[in-house]
Scaffold this active site. Structure first.
Site, PDB file in Angstrom:
ATOM      1  N   LYS A   3     -14.022  42.566 -15.682  1.00 26.42           N
ATOM      2  CA  LYS A   3     -15.084  42.815 -16.672  1.00 26.42           C
ATOM      3  C   LYS A   3     -14.757  42.097 -17.975  1.00 26.42           C
ATOM      4  O   LYS A   3     -13.598  42.052 -18.397  1.00 26.42           O
ATOM      5  CB  LYS A   3     -15.218  44.324 -16.885  1.00 26.42           C
ATOM      6  CG  LYS A   3     -16.211  44.755 -17.947  1.00 26.42           C
ATOM      7  CD  LYS A   3     -16.261  46.281 -18.031  1.00 26.42           C
ATOM      8  CE  LYS A   3     -17.088  46.771 -19.199  1.00 26.42           C
ATOM      9  NZ  LYS A   3     -17.120  48.253 -19.298  1.00 26.42           N
ATOM     10  N   ASP A  52     -13.483  52.222 -15.749  1.00 27.96           N
ATOM     11  CA  ASP A  52     -13.358  50.930 -16.411  1.00 27.96           C
ATOM     12  C   ASP A  52     -12.107  50.944 -17.288  1.00 27.96           C
ATOM     13  O   ASP A  52     -12.121  51.424 -18.423  1.00 27.96           O
ATOM     14  CB  ASP A  52     -14.607  50.626 -17.241  1.00 27.96           C
ATOM     15  CG  ASP A  52     -15.815  50.294 -16.371  1.00 27.96           C
ATOM     16  OD1 ASP A  52     -15.873  50.787 -15.225  1.00 27.96           O
ATOM     17  OD2 ASP A  52     -16.695  49.551 -16.834  1.00 27.96           O
ATOM     18  N   LYS A  84     -18.201  41.781 -13.847  1.00 30.92           N
ATOM     19  CA  LYS A  84     -19.161  42.507 -14.678  1.00 30.92           C
ATOM     20  C   LYS A  84     -19.251  41.827 -16.030  1.00 30.92           C
ATOM     21  O   LYS A  84     -18.242  41.665 -16.727  1.00 30.92           O
ATOM     22  CB  LYS A  84     -18.743  43.968 -14.850  1.00 30.92           C
ATOM     23  CG  LYS A  84     -19.651  44.749 -15.811  1.00 30.92           C
ATOM     24  CD  LYS A  84     -19.268  46.217 -15.889  1.00 30.92           C
ATOM     25  CE  LYS A  84     -20.075  46.958 -16.959  1.00 30.92           C
ATOM     26  NZ  LYS A  84     -19.756  48.401 -17.013  1.00 30.92           N
TER      27      LYS A  84
END
Length: 257
Positions: A183, A109, A217
């Site tokens: 995300k 990430d 996400k």
């Protein structure tokens, strides 16, 4: 919503949950040894509960892999790259990503350099997205780009989501798209007036509309089963939360992330 779809969400919600603990010892007000105990408990809980993934800091990835192998679990391990500000050089991002891969991380990430994006340094941002994604996909990892929505206007969320989408679609194969996420947040961004610093329904809708065909996400602020279910109904594929167990049990967590 029909009974059938509601039942599916109840049954499958754990497979959307990236159970998350990203505090350093100092942030948690603990000693290093005490913080490691907290991390071990989080990993053990994720294994026991059958969550999709445990999201932890890079220094704990090897520990998590050891515990998962010992438990004969299929739990995935994710970690953060250039966390939480994303301002470091591309070389730093590459170094951290390679170390995480070597330690056994399944998901990377990356914090996108959203400040550079806001300052108009678009080529810099495109390059780090391209190189970071190449490293992840070449090693069969899932890659997520954290855009820090609380630091952006709605227009900037649209533009940055689309930029990531366009880089991926232009340089990678269609079968790779599902492994590159956009995300919402780190959970560590400080907002004024206690405004939300993570996933909200309006923000997630914007991301879904502009990141597609890349998955999204939702991270930060999802603290109940109802909130998680709504995110799933909207179309998110993963949810980052420190309240994974409470969500799975139909409870509401006081945790802010």
């Amino acid at each position: 919503m029909c009974w059938f779809s509601a039942t599916l969400i109840v049954m499958n919600v754990k497979q959307y949950l990236d159970s998350t603990y990203l505090k350093t010892a100092s942030q948690a007000g603990l000693s290093e040894a005490e913080n490691t105990i907290v991390v071990k408990k989080a990993i053990a809980e994720a294994i026991q509960e059958g969550f999709k993934l445990i999201m932890i800091r890079p220094e704990y990835v090897s520990l998590a892999k050891e515990m998962i192998v010992k438990a004969n679990s299929v739990l995935l391990v994710g970690t953060v790259i250039d966390f939480p500000e994303g301002k470091s050089s591309l070389e730093t991002k590459i170094k951290e990503a390679n170390e995480a891969i070597a330690n056994g991380a399944d998901d990377l990430d990356f914090v996108c350099n959203y400040e550079a994006f806001k300052n108009g340094e678009i080529d810099l941002v495109k390059k780090e997205i391209l190189i970071g994604t190449q490293i992840g996909l070449a090693n069969n990892k899932t890659v997520k780009w954290i855009i820090e929505v609380a630091a952006l206007t709605d227009k900037e969320i649209i533009q940055l989501s689309a930029l990531i989408k366009n880089v991926v679609v232009s340089h990678f194969n269609e079968e790779d798209f599902g492994s590159v996420f956009v995300k919402s947040s780190t959970g560590f961004y400080k907002t004024e007036d206690n405004l939300p610093n993570g996933a909200t329904i309006p923000t997630i809708i914007i991301m879904l509309e502009n990141a597609s065909p890349l998955p999204v996400k939702a991270a930060g602020g999802v603290r109940s089963f109802e909130e998680a279910s709504e995110m799933i109904r909207l179309g998110v594929k993963r949810i980052g939360t420190s309240a994974a167990k409470a969500i799975a049990n139909g409870e509401i967590s006081p945790n802010q992330y």
